[in-house]
Design a protein around this motif. Sequence first.
Motif, PDB file in Angstrom:
ATOM      1  N   ALA A   1       4.202  19.238 -17.475  1.00 60.95           N
ATOM      2  CA  ALA A   1       4.397  17.976 -16.761  1.00 60.95           C
ATOM      3  C   ALA A   1       5.533  18.147 -15.763  1.00 60.95           C
ATOM      4  N   PRO A   2       5.612  17.290 -14.755  1.00 58.64           N
ATOM      5  CA  PRO A   2       6.742  17.368 -13.818  1.00 58.64           C
ATOM      6  C   PRO A   2       8.067  17.212 -14.561  1.00 58.64           C
ATOM      7  N   TYR A   3       9.125  17.638 -13.902  1.00 56.90           N
ATOM      8  CA  TYR A   3      10.447  17.590 -14.516  1.00 56.90           C
ATOM      9  C   TYR A   3      10.872  16.149 -14.738  1.00 56.90           C
ATOM     10  N   ARG A   4      11.415  15.885 -15.920  1.00 59.75           N
ATOM     11  CA  ARG A   4      11.800  14.515 -16.253  1.00 59.75           C
ATOM     12  C   ARG A   4      13.014  14.061 -15.451  1.00 59.75           C
ATOM     13  N   TRP A   5      14.054  14.879 -15.482  1.00 61.23           N
ATOM     14  CA  TRP A   5      15.323  14.436 -14.908  1.00 61.23           C
ATOM     15  C   TRP A   5      15.463  14.977 -13.496  1.00 61.23           C
ATOM     16  N   ARG A   6      14.719  14.335 -12.588  1.00 56.59           N
ATOM     17  CA  ARG A   6      14.748  14.698 -11.181  1.00 56.59           C
ATOM     18  C   ARG A   6      14.503  13.440 -10.362  1.00 56.59           C
ATOM     19  N   SER A   7      15.344  13.184  -9.403  1.00 57.13           N
ATOM     20  CA  SER A   7      15.155  12.013  -8.554  1.00 57.13           C
ATOM     21  C   SER A   7      13.866  12.148  -7.753  1.00 57.13           C
ATOM     22  N   SER A   8      13.262  11.018  -7.425  1.00 59.07           N
ATOM     23  CA  SER A   8      12.022  11.038  -6.655  1.00 59.07           C
ATOM     24  C   SER A   8      12.009   9.857  -5.690  1.00 59.07           C
ATOM     25  N   LEU A   9      11.069   9.911  -4.743  1.00 56.31           N
ATOM     26  CA  LEU A   9      10.947   8.882  -3.709  1.00 56.31           C
ATOM     27  C   LEU A   9       9.488   8.453  -3.567  1.00 56.31           C
ATOM     28  N   ALA A  10       9.303   7.191  -3.214  1.00 58.38           N
ATOM     29  CA  ALA A  10       7.981   6.665  -2.879  1.00 58.38           C
ATOM     30  C   ALA A  10       8.154   5.646  -1.766  1.00 58.38           C
ATOM     31  N   ILE A  11       7.205   5.609  -0.845  1.00 60.85           N
ATOM     32  CA  ILE A  11       7.269   4.682   0.291  1.00 60.85           C
ATOM     33  C   ILE A  11       5.991   3.850   0.314  1.00 60.85           C
ATOM     34  N   PHE A  12       6.157   2.522   0.358  1.00 60.78           N
ATOM     35  CA  PHE A  12       5.059   1.567   0.463  1.00 60.78           C
ATOM     36  C   PHE A  12       5.190   0.826   1.786  1.00 60.78           C
TER      37      PHE A  12
ATOM     38  N   SER B   1       0.857  -1.180   0.000  1.00 57.25           N
ATOM     39  CA  SER B   1       0.000   0.000   0.000  1.00 57.25           C
ATOM     40  C   SER B   1       0.897   1.234   0.000  1.00 57.25           C
ATOM     41  N   ARG B   2       0.650   2.145  -0.948  1.00 56.42           N
ATOM     42  CA  ARG B   2       1.491   3.334  -1.017  1.00 56.42           C
ATOM     43  C   ARG B   2       1.208   4.246   0.163  1.00 56.42           C
ATOM     44  N   ARG B   3       2.275   4.562   0.889  1.00 56.13           N
ATOM     45  CA  ARG B   3       2.140   5.434   2.061  1.00 56.13           C
ATOM     46  C   ARG B   3       2.274   6.908   1.661  1.00 56.13           C
ATOM     47  N   CYS B   4       3.292   7.246   0.866  1.00 54.51           N
ATOM     48  CA  CYS B   4       3.469   8.615   0.399  1.00 54.51           C
ATOM     49  C   CYS B   4       4.424   8.605  -0.783  1.00 54.51           C
ATOM     50  N   VAL B   5       4.455   9.745  -1.520  1.00 57.26           N
ATOM     51  CA  VAL B   5       5.255   9.838  -2.725  1.00 57.26           C
ATOM     52  C   VAL B   5       5.659  11.298  -2.901  1.00 57.26           C
ATOM     53  N   SER B   6       6.722  11.542  -3.688  1.00 64.97           N
ATOM     54  CA  SER B   6       7.135  12.915  -3.983  1.00 64.97           C
ATOM     55  C   SER B   6       6.025  13.617  -4.759  1.00 64.97           C
ATOM     56  N   ASP B   7       5.341  14.554  -4.098  1.00 64.91           N
ATOM     57  CA  ASP B   7       4.152  15.173  -4.685  1.00 64.91           C
ATOM     58  C   ASP B   7       4.453  15.934  -5.964  1.00 64.91           C
ATOM     59  N   ASP B   8       5.642  16.546  -6.052  1.00 57.38           N
ATOM     60  CA  ASP B   8       5.911  17.378  -7.220  1.00 57.38           C
ATOM     61  C   ASP B   8       6.148  16.564  -8.486  1.00 57.38           C
ATOM     62  N   MET B   9       6.254  15.237  -8.369  1.00 57.23           N
ATOM     63  CA  MET B   9       6.427  14.392  -9.542  1.00 57.23           C
ATOM     64  C   MET B   9       5.107  13.850 -10.063  1.00 57.23           C
ATOM     65  N   ILE B  10       3.996  14.265  -9.456  1.00 61.45           N
ATOM     66  CA  ILE B  10       2.671  13.835  -9.906  1.00 61.45           C
ATOM     67  C   ILE B  10       2.167  14.794 -10.979  1.00 61.45           C
ATOM     68  N   ASP B  11       1.758  14.245 -12.105  1.00 60.28           N
ATOM     69  CA  ASP B  11       1.179  15.051 -13.180  1.00 60.28           C
ATOM     70  C   ASP B  11      -0.278  15.316 -12.815  1.00 60.28           C
ATOM     71  N   ARG B  12      -0.574  16.547 -12.444  1.00 60.44           N
ATOM     72  CA  ARG B  12      -1.891  16.877 -11.904  1.00 60.44           C
ATOM     73  C   ARG B  12      -2.939  17.134 -12.990  1.00 60.44           C
TER      74      ARG B  12
ATOM     75  N   SER C   1      13.813  14.944   0.125  1.00 62.00           N
ATOM     76  CA  SER C   1      13.294  14.257   1.305  1.00 62.00           C
ATOM     77  C   SER C   1      11.812  13.956   1.131  1.00 62.00           C
ATOM     78  N   LEU C   2      11.354  12.963   1.871  1.00 61.48           N
ATOM     79  CA  LEU C   2       9.949  12.559   1.854  1.00 61.48           C
ATOM     80  C   LEU C   2       9.586  12.103   3.254  1.00 61.48           C
TER      81      LEU C   2
END
Length: 630
Positions: free
Chosen positions: A33-44, A15-26, A457-458
């Motif tokens: 669209a969010p920036y292509r070449w940027r590291s991101s984080l997600a926690i399950f 179950s996804r707990r949280c994710v880098s919000d700025d990488m979500i295409d709203r 950070s996340l």
Amino acid sequence: MSTFNLRRPLDIPWSRRCVSDDMIDRRTGDSEAPYRWRSSLAIFDYEPPEEYQNYPGVIISYLKVVCSITGYQENPTEIGLKRRGLLSSWRGSPGITDYLNTLEQYYACFGAVLEVSVVPQVIRAPLRQYPYFMDFEPKKRELYQMASETNERQSRSIESLNLTKSAGTTQSLETYDIDMGGGGVSAQASFAGTGGGFSYTAPNGQWGTKRLNADETMSSRSTDAGQEKRETFSFTTQLSQLYDQLDSYHLGTNRALFFMLPRPNTLDTEHTFVNGLRNIEGIQEFFLVVARPSDTEEFCIEAYLETGHIGKVPRTEAREIAGSEIHASWSDSYNAKPKGDDDETTVYDQADRFWRVQDFYPGQGYTIKDAVLSSPGYRITYNHDKPNLVDEHPHISDRRNDFVKVSGKVHSGYANYVLDSEDREESITYPFTVDITLVKTEQVEKSTDTLFMTARSLVCCGNDRLKDAVREVDGVVYERNLPNITVIERPGVKGAQSLHNAVQEGIRRSTIDPEHRLSRPVSLSQTDFAAKAFVHYVPEAQHASIDSVTELPAAVRRRFKDLRSSVTVADLLDMPLTGLREVLDLDEQQALELRSALTGANHTPQSAREVWLSPTQEGRLFGPEGEQSS
């Protein structure tokens, strides 16, 4: 016990707990669209049901932290860089475009550090209530370098992860395909003077599976695979792996640390889709087993990722051509002799002597590598004791690539003698010889390299107060010059390995280097690296007075009162951000505003002509009729 009373291993329902919000295409259907070449984080996360909780007083739960690791590329709009303002402020300098391209290029990732920590939601909870990591994967990926260089290639890596019935221990199975080239068959035949053939070489590589945490044995046994899995494993999942060097630390605490470095000695090309080197690229997943006391209902998770990148400012350096060395010898002397019957005048010889390459080896491309002066000592002609006539011994006072300068001073004269001397003739001669080493050189393009680290950070926490206390960051948090990696090579260590070691050392020391670590993230255009690049690409900054800087806050301009009027924009840009703050007594925000004003990043153009046209172009297009621009 019947095997049907045991559950089959369950694929973890994450179950996804949280994710880098700025990488979500709203929004869909637009170009934003969010920036292509940027590291991101997600926690399950997943917490097994009560029947799998086998530790008294402890609750087991699972975490999966997913890192999308890429290079770093800033967008001018994102960082507040007014491209139009820069072009307008420095429109007489053609190098401003090169500076902008430097800021906007893709900076590959040369190393990454991930820290994952878990804390109780209750602020200031006692230490006994803190959760901790009972196990995690992967723990280590070591690098084994072959004695000879090979063109090895690797196609895929899939790691299967299982948890035993204890629900707190992991086992992993790695599937790999490694193609090291080869493959084919050969045959030759001839008849009546003609022939032909073909060739085949057996494939060279490794295919199969590799089980970790297991010992090899020569004994064999027959088992029911289904029953064994029921009795052994409780859950299973898969992790996506990057084939790079990895180390992990601090198992058993509430903080896990993972350090990743790319494999050295790999061949890269600068002509990729993003016009830059790609080193650590892709998705890396981490699996963590969290144990928390049963009286700790919820816990917060923080994932903090730092990625290391290298910025290069070009420079030209002369390199000696092997076998071009020659030697030359230059002899001269300083002399002083009395001037006729003049009893008052003292004669001095203090003229500088020069030896120039162009006088002896014109147009041959030689430069001076070394020069050494020697002398047998001075000679004085007289028949009675007198004071020393040497004011300054001959010596090499200056040496450049194209000349050697020798300075000295001696004197003589009748006024130095006693009146009753029969022989009033006295002179001094001070000979010297300079041995000169000459070599031919060639210009080599090199660079001054800066390691800068960006942070991401996340925080996953239901308690808003604690979430606000943990600051989320995104930007450059550390930078430091790398050593000249092109000259630290030693036998058996190539340039790529030297770069690998330099980056590794720089990342490891980043946390204990407060002089180069920033208190808060800044954009790339505000870094010391960007300031050096600006001075290199925009030489006009060497002559631009700080009085010409516009749009500067009054509080910052007041700090200029103690500076000399000859101080230039380049003088201040050459100072590191920490130096600007301490020398001019500025806070961090004021120092950043000063740097933006010095480069013209915050400049507001008055017209479109200032942005798109140079002064010469503007005169040619809009100048009075009959005038011709030079």
